[in-house]
Write a protein that holds these residues in place. Structure first.
Motif, short mmCIF file in Angstrom:
data_model
loop_
_atom_site.label_atom_id
_atom_site.label_comp_id
_atom_site.label_asym_id
_atom_site.label_seq_id
_atom_site.Cartn_x
_atom_site.Cartn_y
_atom_site.Cartn_z
N MET A 1 0.85 -1.17 0.00
CA MET A 1 0.00 0.00 0.00
C MET A 1 0.89 1.23 0.00
N ALA A 2 0.59 2.17 -0.87
CA ALA A 2 1.35 3.42 -0.97
C ALA A 2 0.54 4.42 -1.77
N LEU A 3 1.01 5.65 -1.78
CA LEU A 3 0.39 6.71 -2.58
C LEU A 3 1.45 7.35 -3.46
N GLU A 4 1.04 7.85 -4.61
CA GLU A 4 1.92 8.66 -5.45
C GLU A 4 1.33 10.06 -5.53
N ILE A 5 2.21 11.05 -5.37
CA ILE A 5 1.81 12.45 -5.44
C ILE A 5 2.85 13.22 -6.23
N SER A 6 2.51 14.45 -6.57
CA SER A 6 3.46 15.38 -7.14
C SER A 6 4.01 16.17 -5.95
N TYR A 7 5.34 16.17 -5.76
CA TYR A 7 5.94 16.74 -4.56
C TYR A 7 7.01 17.76 -4.94
N ASP A 8 6.93 18.95 -4.36
CA ASP A 8 7.91 20.00 -4.61
C ASP A 8 8.99 19.98 -3.54
N LYS A 9 10.25 19.91 -3.98
CA LYS A 9 11.39 19.88 -3.06
C LYS A 9 12.59 20.50 -3.76
N TYR A 10 13.29 21.35 -3.06
CA TYR A 10 14.51 21.99 -3.59
C TYR A 10 14.27 22.72 -4.91
N TYR A 83 -4.22 5.33 5.95
CA TYR A 83 -4.12 5.78 4.56
C TYR A 83 -5.34 6.61 4.16
N ALA A 84 -6.52 6.22 4.62
CA ALA A 84 -7.73 7.01 4.33
C ALA A 84 -7.60 8.41 4.92
N HIS A 85 -7.07 8.50 6.13
CA HIS A 85 -6.86 9.81 6.75
C HIS A 85 -5.82 10.62 5.98
N LEU A 86 -4.74 9.97 5.59
CA LEU A 86 -3.67 10.66 4.86
C LEU A 86 -4.23 11.31 3.59
N LYS A 87 -5.12 10.62 2.91
CA LYS A 87 -5.68 11.16 1.66
C LYS A 87 -6.60 12.36 1.90
N THR A 88 -6.96 12.64 3.15
CA THR A 88 -7.77 13.83 3.44
C THR A 88 -6.91 15.07 3.64
N GLN A 89 -5.59 14.91 3.71
CA GLN A 89 -4.70 16.04 3.90
C GLN A 89 -4.51 16.78 2.58
N ASP A 90 -4.43 18.11 2.66
CA ASP A 90 -4.35 18.95 1.45
C ASP A 90 -3.26 18.49 0.47
N GLU A 91 -2.10 18.16 0.97
CA GLU A 91 -0.98 17.77 0.11
C GLU A 91 -1.27 16.49 -0.68
N PHE A 92 -2.22 15.70 -0.18
CA PHE A 92 -2.52 14.41 -0.82
C PHE A 92 -3.81 14.44 -1.63
N ASP A 93 -4.34 15.63 -1.84
CA ASP A 93 -5.52 15.76 -2.69
C ASP A 93 -5.15 15.28 -4.09
N GLY A 94 -5.86 14.33 -4.61
CA GLY A 94 -5.57 13.79 -5.93
C GLY A 94 -4.51 12.71 -5.94
N ALA A 95 -4.08 12.24 -4.77
CA ALA A 95 -3.07 11.18 -4.69
C ALA A 95 -3.60 9.91 -5.35
N THR A 96 -2.68 9.15 -5.91
CA THR A 96 -3.02 7.90 -6.57
C THR A 96 -2.62 6.72 -5.69
N ASP A 97 -3.53 5.78 -5.47
CA ASP A 97 -3.21 4.54 -4.75
C ASP A 97 -2.35 3.67 -5.65
N VAL A 98 -1.25 3.19 -5.10
CA VAL A 98 -0.39 2.27 -5.86
C VAL A 98 -0.03 1.07 -5.01
#
Length: 98
Positions: A1-10, A83-98
């Motif tokens: 179980m994991a999520l994929e997101i677009s993440y901004d760093k550096y 994981y259900a809670h994590l997907k409610t966080q703003d940063e994970f809006d639109g996250a894909t289950d992988v």
């Protein structure tokens, strides 16, 4: 179980950043009988990709979250609820289950 997101760093965006829940803690309140605002917490690790995680590369970032576990009979298991809670966080809006 994991999520994929677009993440901004550096100053760059990492597409398909691979995010896993590293650990989950549940406090039933027996040892700490003081009423708690939340009865569970979890930590997540962000990796550049699934391949980076599989190669045991260092994570890019980690974060912690808290929530209340549904302990009713028939409720999802603790990890699924996290994981259900994590997907409610703003940063994970639109996250894909992988």
């Amino acid at each position: 179980m994991a999520l994929e997101i677009s993440y901004d760093k550096y100053g760059m965006t990492i597409e398909n950043c691979y995010v896993i829940i590293h650990n989950v803690h549940y406090n039933k309140g027996i040892v700490t009988p003081i009423p708690l605002e939340y009865n569970a917490s979890y930590e997540v690790q962000y990796y550049a990709s699934k391949a980076a995680r599989d190669a045991e590369e260092k994570s890019l970032h980690h974060a912690s979250f808290q929530f209340n576990v549904d302990t009713a009979q028939g409720a999802d298991d603790l990890l699924t609820q996290a994981y259900a809670h994590l997907k409610t966080q703003d940063e994970f809006d639109g996250a894909t289950d992988v």
